[in-house]
Design a protein around this motif. Structure first.
Motif, PDB file in Angstrom:
ATOM      1  N   ALA A 205      -5.607  49.160  44.299  1.00 38.16           N
ATOM      2  CA  ALA A 205      -5.039  48.509  45.281  1.00 38.16           C
ATOM      3  C   ALA A 205      -7.270  47.327  45.958  1.00 38.16           C
ATOM      4  O   ALA A 205      -6.577  46.038  45.043  1.00 38.16           O
ATOM      5  CB  ALA A 205      -3.784  48.067  45.928  1.00 38.16           C
TER       6      ALA A 205
ATOM      7  N   GLY B 102       1.556  43.206  39.929  1.00 37.81           N
ATOM      8  CA  GLY B 102       1.139  43.991  39.142  1.00 37.81           C
ATOM      9  C   GLY B 102       0.307  45.237  39.482  1.00 37.81           C
ATOM     10  O   GLY B 102      -0.266  45.518  38.934  1.00 37.81           O
ATOM     11  N   ILE B 103       0.063  44.772  41.132  1.00 34.23           N
ATOM     12  CA  ILE B 103      -1.058  45.545  41.461  1.00 34.23           C
ATOM     13  C   ILE B 103       0.006  46.701  42.658  1.00 34.23           C
ATOM     14  O   ILE B 103       1.512  46.262  42.702  1.00 34.23           O
ATOM     15  CB  ILE B 103      -1.959  45.237  43.023  1.00 34.23           C
ATOM     16  N   ASP B 104      -0.383  48.370  42.269  1.00 36.42           N
ATOM     17  CA  ASP B 104       0.821  49.333  43.118  1.00 36.42           C
ATOM     18  C   ASP B 104       0.020  49.131  44.467  1.00 36.42           C
ATOM     19  O   ASP B 104      -1.236  49.868  44.439  1.00 36.42           O
ATOM     20  CB  ASP B 104       0.135  50.468  42.190  1.00 36.42           C
ATOM     21  N   TRP B 105       0.391  48.444  45.576  1.00 37.18           N
ATOM     22  CA  TRP B 105       0.191  48.541  46.667  1.00 37.18           C
ATOM     23  C   TRP B 105      -0.303  49.827  47.673  1.00 37.18           C
ATOM     24  O   TRP B 105      -0.468  50.235  48.357  1.00 37.18           O
ATOM     25  CB  TRP B 105       0.930  47.385  47.971  1.00 37.18           C
ATOM     26  N   SER B 106       0.676  50.863  46.710  1.00 38.95           N
ATOM     27  CA  SER B 106       0.934  52.514  48.241  1.00 38.95           C
ATOM     28  C   SER B 106      -0.436  52.833  47.590  1.00 38.95           C
ATOM     29  O   SER B 106      -0.833  53.658  47.928  1.00 38.95           O
ATOM     30  CB  SER B 106       2.228  52.836  46.893  1.00 38.95           C
ATOM     31  N   ASP B 107      -0.651  52.183  46.390  1.00 44.66           N
ATOM     32  CA  ASP B 107      -2.761  53.601  46.090  1.00 44.66           C
ATOM     33  C   ASP B 107      -3.503  52.189  46.555  1.00 44.66           C
ATOM     34  O   ASP B 107      -3.843  51.642  45.733  1.00 44.66           O
ATOM     35  CB  ASP B 107      -2.236  53.285  44.481  1.00 44.66           C
TER      36      ASP B 107
ATOM     37  N   ARG C 206       2.620  39.505  46.085  1.00 40.11           N
ATOM     38  CA  ARG C 206       2.952  40.562  45.878  1.00 40.11           C
ATOM     39  C   ARG C 206       3.503  41.806  45.600  1.00 40.11           C
ATOM     40  O   ARG C 206       2.604  42.905  44.595  1.00 40.11           O
ATOM     41  CB  ARG C 206       3.140  40.628  47.283  1.00 40.11           C
ATOM     42  N   GLU C 207       4.320  40.954  44.520  1.00 36.94           N
ATOM     43  CA  GLU C 207       5.712  41.582  43.628  1.00 36.94           C
ATOM     44  C   GLU C 207       5.206  41.430  42.441  1.00 36.94           C
ATOM     45  O   GLU C 207       5.565  42.510  41.779  1.00 36.94           O
ATOM     46  CB  GLU C 207       6.851  41.169  44.257  1.00 36.94           C
TER      47      GLU C 207
END
Ligand SMILES: Cc1cc2nc3c(=O)[nH]c(=O)nc-3n(C[C@H](O)[C@H](O)[C@H](O)COP(=O)(O)OP(=O)(O)OC[C@H]3O[C@@H](n4cnc5c(N)ncnc54)[C@H](O)[C@@H]3O)c2cc1C
Length: 416
Positions: free
Chosen positions: A257, A248-253, A244-245
């Protein structure tokens, strides 16, 4: 002579079932729960309750009729799809035989509804909200007594039985074993679609009344209908714990995501399967999945025990966790009720009866938990293997054909 003080840590399905069963048998207890109140957290998705575990516990708790009010028998319809969209099995398209009281009769209920039924069945004051346990210690002055220390600095003393029903990251477990949960190798991206009949009719129709699965090497999609006209989807990947870290995916968007998960891990799946993930736009929660060793045991310790996930955390790939938790509660309650007269008589002498009840319960629990943890581990392998969907479809087909005497031709499911 008063009863010994029994503390149940955690108001999940395990702890609440135990509290209700004890209450029905006039054994007082207190449940200490970390959450501020019953509305603090949405409790998540749907659960199927099995006749000999969850359902039996509710029957003995006098809550079966209420369960049946909310239960969704149609919610156990399974649909299996290959990564390329080929439908391997679809119980929504079959005339399913009515299951009598056997292991396949497993109606679904939303976790919130199950929790509400249990919470409403307890007398005022049994649950103490906003009491997050930080640690528990044996009382050095009195053998067999424990002190509970809470995160806000308060404490409860003279506890004669501490039941850890506090889930995966139990604060009671360290009194019994050094084992801690380890990463199972799988992370689920949990996403939700709400008001599906009106807002997402295609998704609603595609998933059907129960669960729709795609199993493949290293990845799986699981979509489940919930009671409040919503669908919960897990897009799961077999990836390292730090994925998850590191991915490279921005989980807040959430929108970006979801698209990145589909592009990176499900790109060669059918458009339908990709749409299942992309259409579920209402929520996104990352769930790295943890487990305790299969077959975990510990030497029995008078005055302390564990039930549910605290005792034997499993991944959700056999859908048995809540059932084992509720069966644990039932068997521990039976053991304590069986020693009830002794509990009173010996309450302040030697705790002998509590120790015997804990031992009796744990002997049974270790075996039952192992059996279910093994099944779950097989389920984990099946969900993330290339032929997992086909294997499961063969089993479901054989069961259906044996029960109905009817041969199923695949064309009944459509080609995609
Ligand atoms: C993503 C996912 C999907 C699942 N799907 C299914 C399914 O379909 N079918 C199924 O049978 N099982 C399923 N499970 C498993 C199931 O949710 C658990 O096995 C079940 O909830 C265990 O119940 P429990 O009471 O032991 O623990 P929990 O439900 O974890 O409850 C523990 C309680 O203890 C409280 N608590 C925690 N720490 C403290 C503390 N320090 N002090 C005080 N209170 C504390 C928590 O707030 C919580 O209320 C799933 C699990 C996950 C993660």
């Amino acid at each position: 002579m008063p009863f010994p003080k029994i503390a149940i840590i955690g108001a999940g399905p395990g702890g609440l079932t135990l509290a209700r069963l004890l209450q029905r048998n006039n054994i007082p207890c207190t449940v200490y729960e970390a959450e501020r109140d019953r509305h603090t957290r949405n409790q998540g998705g749907t659960l199927d309750l099995h006749p000999k575990a969850g359902q039996r516990a509710l029957r003995e708790a006098g809550l079966f009729d209420q369960f049946m009010k909310y239960a969704r028998p149609e919610g156990d319809a399974d649909k299996l799809v290959r990564y390329d969209g080929h439908v391997l099995w679809d119980e929504n398209k079959l005339d399913m035989p009515k299951q009598s009281d056997d292991e396949n009769d497993k109606p679904e209920i939303d976790r919130n509804q199950l929790r509400d039924i249990l919470l409403d069945s307890l007398k005022p004051g049994v649950i103490q909200w906003d009491r997050k346990v930080s640690h528990i210690e044996a009382d050095p002055r009195v053998k067999g007594r424990y002190s509970i220390y809470f995160a806000d600095g308060s404490q409860e003393t003279d506890i004669e039985l501490v039941v850890g029903a506090d889930g995966a990251w139990s604060k009671v477990r360290p009194l019994l074993t050094d084992a801690t949960p380890f990463y199972s190798g799988v992370t689920g991206v949990e996403i939700w679609a709400l008001n599906v009949r009106e807002k997402h009719p295609w998704l609603s129709e595609y998933v059907g009344e129960g669960s729709c699965f795609m199993f493949d090497e290293g990845r799986a999609i699981m979509a489940q209908r919930n009671g409040n006209d919503s669908i919960r989807v897990y897009a799961c990947v077999r990836q390292p714990e730090m994925w998850r870290e590191d991915c490279g995916i921005d989980w807040s968007d959430h929108d970006a995501a979801r698209e990145a998960v589909v592009a990176g891990y499900f790109a060669n799946c059918s458009d339908d399967l990709k749409s299942v993930v992309l259409e579920s736009r209402d929520e996104l929660i990352l769930r790295p999945m943890y487990m305790l060793p299969v077959g975990i045991t510990w030497p029995s310790r008078p005055g302390v025990t564990l039930i549910g996930d605290a005792a034997h955390l499993m991944t959700p790939f056999a859908g048995v966790g809540v059932n084992v938790a509720m069966a644990d509660a039932l068997v521990l309650a039976h053991a304590l009720i069986g020693k009830k007269d002794g509990l009173v008589a010996k309450a302040f002498s030697d705790g002998h009866n509590i120790a015997a009840a804990v031992k009796e319960y744990e002997k049974w629990m270790f075996g039952f938990a192992r059996e279910n943890a093994e099944k779950t581990f097989k389920g984990l392998q099946l969900h993330f293997s290339k032929d997992g969907g086909e294997e499961r479809a063969v089993k479901l087909r054989e069961r259906y054909e044996a029960q109905t005497g009817t041969k199923v031709v695949e064309s009944v499911f459509g080609t995609t």
